[in-house]
Design a protein around this motif. Structure first.
Motif, PDB file in Angstrom:
ATOM      1  N   PRO A  58       0.801  -1.229   0.000  1.00  0.00           N
ATOM      2  CA  PRO A  58       0.000   0.000   0.000  1.00  0.00           C
ATOM      3  C   PRO A  58       0.833   1.278   0.000  1.00  0.00           C
ATOM      4  O   PRO A  58       0.358   2.326  -0.438  1.00  0.00           O
ATOM      5  N   ALA A  59       2.070   1.199   0.485  1.00  0.00           N
ATOM      6  CA  ALA A  59       2.931   2.380   0.503  1.00  0.00           C
ATOM      7  C   ALA A  59       3.819   2.484  -0.727  1.00  0.00           C
ATOM      8  O   ALA A  59       4.370   3.553  -0.997  1.00  0.00           O
ATOM      9  N   SER A  60       3.971   1.395  -1.483  1.00  0.00           N
ATOM     10  CA  SER A  60       4.914   1.410  -2.604  1.00  0.00           C
ATOM     11  C   SER A  60       4.235   1.342  -3.971  1.00  0.00           C
ATOM     12  O   SER A  60       4.534   2.147  -4.865  1.00  0.00           O
ATOM     13  N   LEU A  61       3.301   0.406  -4.151  1.00  0.00           N
ATOM     14  CA  LEU A  61       2.718   0.204  -5.477  1.00  0.00           C
ATOM     15  C   LEU A  61       1.989   1.448  -6.004  1.00  0.00           C
ATOM     16  O   LEU A  61       2.132   1.776  -7.185  1.00  0.00           O
ATOM     17  N   PRO A  62       1.210   2.169  -5.183  1.00  0.00           N
ATOM     18  CA  PRO A  62       0.570   3.376  -5.728  1.00  0.00           C
ATOM     19  C   PRO A  62       1.552   4.397  -6.286  1.00  0.00           C
ATOM     20  O   PRO A  62       1.212   5.145  -7.208  1.00  0.00           O
ATOM     21  N   ARG A 171      16.954   5.408  -0.625  1.00  0.00           N
ATOM     22  CA  ARG A 171      17.142   5.875   0.742  1.00  0.00           C
ATOM     23  C   ARG A 171      16.354   4.944   1.667  1.00  0.00           C
ATOM     24  O   ARG A 171      15.122   4.886   1.608  1.00  0.00           O
ATOM     25  N   LEU A 172      17.060   4.225   2.535  1.00  0.00           N
ATOM     26  CA  LEU A 172      16.437   3.250   3.414  1.00  0.00           C
ATOM     27  C   LEU A 172      15.805   3.938   4.624  1.00  0.00           C
ATOM     28  O   LEU A 172      16.146   5.069   4.973  1.00  0.00           O
ATOM     29  N   ARG A 173      14.887   3.230   5.265  1.00  0.00           N
ATOM     30  CA  ARG A 173      14.178   3.795   6.402  1.00  0.00           C
ATOM     31  C   ARG A 173      15.079   3.890   7.620  1.00  0.00           C
ATOM     32  O   ARG A 173      15.824   2.953   7.937  1.00  0.00           O
ATOM     33  N   VAL A 174      15.035   5.010   8.322  1.00  0.00           N
ATOM     34  CA  VAL A 174      15.780   5.191   9.575  1.00  0.00           C
ATOM     35  C   VAL A 174      14.835   5.827  10.598  1.00  0.00           C
ATOM     36  O   VAL A 174      14.900   7.027  10.852  1.00  0.00           O
ATOM     37  N   ALA A 175      13.980   5.005  11.195  1.00  0.00           N
ATOM     38  CA  ALA A 175      12.979   5.508  12.134  1.00  0.00           C
ATOM     39  C   ALA A 175      13.242   5.043  13.563  1.00  0.00           C
ATOM     40  O   ALA A 175      12.998   5.793  14.506  1.00  0.00           O
ATOM     41  N   VAL A 262      10.361   1.505   1.936  1.00  0.00           N
ATOM     42  CA  VAL A 262       9.351   1.609   2.991  1.00  0.00           C
ATOM     43  C   VAL A 262       9.368   0.390   3.903  1.00  0.00           C
ATOM     44  O   VAL A 262       8.507   0.267   4.782  1.00  0.00           O
ATOM     45  N   ARG A 263      10.314  -0.519   3.701  1.00  0.00           N
ATOM     46  CA  ARG A 263      10.354  -1.721   4.540  1.00  0.00           C
ATOM     47  C   ARG A 263      10.904  -1.371   5.919  1.00  0.00           C
ATOM     48  O   ARG A 263      11.995  -0.832   6.043  1.00  0.00           O
ATOM     49  N   PRO A 264      10.187  -1.708   6.970  1.00  0.00           N
ATOM     50  CA  PRO A 264      10.680  -1.423   8.321  1.00  0.00           C
ATOM     51  C   PRO A 264      11.596  -2.531   8.838  1.00  0.00           C
ATOM     52  O   PRO A 264      11.383  -3.713   8.564  1.00  0.00           O
ATOM     53  N   TYR A 265      12.621  -2.123   9.569  1.00  0.00           N
ATOM     54  CA  TYR A 265      13.478  -3.060  10.299  1.00  0.00           C
ATOM     55  C   TYR A 265      13.526  -2.573  11.749  1.00  0.00           C
ATOM     56  O   TYR A 265      14.551  -2.036  12.197  1.00  0.00           O
TER      57      TYR A 265
END
Length: 385
Positions: A58-62, A171-175, A262-265
């Motif tokens: 839902p966060a990537s395909l659109p 740019r990878l996720r850094v949350a 958008v993949r969370p780790y």
């Protein structure tokens, strides 16, 4: 103490070499080359291999469906045996969002000798050839989100610079705290291993790509025999770039501004698996390369703070000075990557601790390989080819 002083000096020399002689890997200014709109926009097939990706679609395909591309473009999402409704969700998202046409297909279980991702890519490319005979292929992962002009900018760059393969390191996720500690270092280490400036030189011997976002000219793919020629590759992006380069193609790799993962780790365990599943494959499953890597990481990243602390504790500046200088150079080279990921400068001195984690991940990767559980991803395990 004399031995520690020599180790600290050796580490300082290593860092001076890395600073000046390793393709300025630490700089983060390698972005898409200068580009202009072509007279005619070529057709593009977007191939998305997906296995159990319902959480991120839902966060990537659109973002792919919403691409503002002046030419003809079509998306082929290849459902690689998902059990979470990935294919059905993709159809629902396309029906609700509109935009580029989407085809969802499943190739079944991969044949022997194929990794699941490359089996899906093979099926997607074959479908694209039958439907549209595209001039370019955009190979992008299911967890990658693109700004609306991403495809246009990639094609313009490839056309303007005469490139066969254009790849951007998303740019990878850094949350979370663990992501902030490990993710910037992941890209930093990748750039150290494959300096982008070396990759981008004509006639270069260094080849690499970032698998999340690869624009590939179809004729170059056919000339290189991909994906068949790399069907067994676990580190498929680097193998793809090498195959294109070896067949006479031109390759470009840089950092992305408008392509993100958008993949969370969220926990260390997920990040550990991300690195360890392919680390020993990167070393070609060779124990001597593993030993050299462990010793190299220890000398370059662990020795500087150890020498500095030992020298301070002993009150010996001859021991402390080279260790402190090496640590300072290390931190200085890491600052540009921290700025790219919008992280505070005070995180730079933590790099030795992060490097220790990567050392342990690499050793664990080898252990898992010899236990028959190496290169595992979403229910599949791949051994050495």
């Amino acid at each position: 103490m004399e031995a520690i002083a020599w180790i600290g000096a050796g580490s300082l020399l290593a860092w001076l070499w890395l600073l000046l002689g390793q393709g300025f890997f630490w700089r983060t200014d390698v972005r898409l080359p200068a580009r202009r709109d072509p007279d005619r926009w070529p057709s593009v097939a977007v191939v998305v291999p997906a296995r159990d990706e319902a959480a991120v679609l839902p966060a990537s395909l659109p973002t792919l469906l919403a691409q503002k591309y002046p030419g003809r473009a079509e998306i082929f999402l290849i459902d690689d045996g998902s059990t979470d409704g990935t294919g059905a969700l993709a159809r629902e998202l396309a029906a609700g969002a509109g935009g580029l046409p989407l085809t969802v297909a499943s190739p079944g279980e991969p044949e022997p000798g194929w990794t699941g991702k490359l089996w899906a890519v093979r099926h997607g490319i074959a479908l694209a050839r039958e439907r549209t005979a595209p001039e370019y292929l955009l190979l992008t992962d299911a967890d990658i989100a693109h700004e609306p002009d991403s495809l246009r900018e990639l094609v313009a760059a490839a056309r303007s610079a005469g490139l066969d393969l254009v790849s951007q390191m998303a740019r990878l996720r850094v949350a979370t705290p663990w992501e902030r500690l490990i993710v910037p270092a992941f890209v930093y280490f990748f750039g150290q291993l494959y300096p982008f400036r070396w990759v981008n030189r004509r006639g270069a011997r260094t080849a690499a790509a970032a698998g999340g976002c690869v624009l590939l000219r179809r004729e170059a793919a056919e000339r290189a025999g991909v994906p068949e020629a790399i069907r067994h590759a676990v580190i498929d992006d680097v193998s793809l770039a090498r195959a294109v380069q070896d067949s006479g193609g031109t390759v470009w790799l840089g950092l992305a501004d408008r392509v993100t993962s958008v993949r969370p780790y969220p926990r260390l365990a997920e990040l550990w698996r991300m690195v360890s599943r392919s680390a020993y494959a990167q070393l070609r499953h060779r124990p001597l390369l593993l030993l050299g890597t462990v010793l190299g990481l220890a000398l370059v990243y662990l020795a500087p703070p150890a020498a500095l602390l030992a020298g301070v504790a002993a009150g010996d500046p001859v021991v402390a000075a080279p260790g402190g200088a090496a640590w300072a150079v290390m931190c200085g080279t890491y600052l540009p990557m921290l700025r790219y990921y919008r992280q505070p400068p005070w995180a730079a001195p933590l790099l030795p601790f992060t490097a220790l984690l990567y050392l342990l991940m690499t050793v664990d990767s080898a252990v898992q390989h010899y236990r028959g559980r190496g290169a595992a991803w979403k229910g599949r395990t791949y051994g050495a080819p």
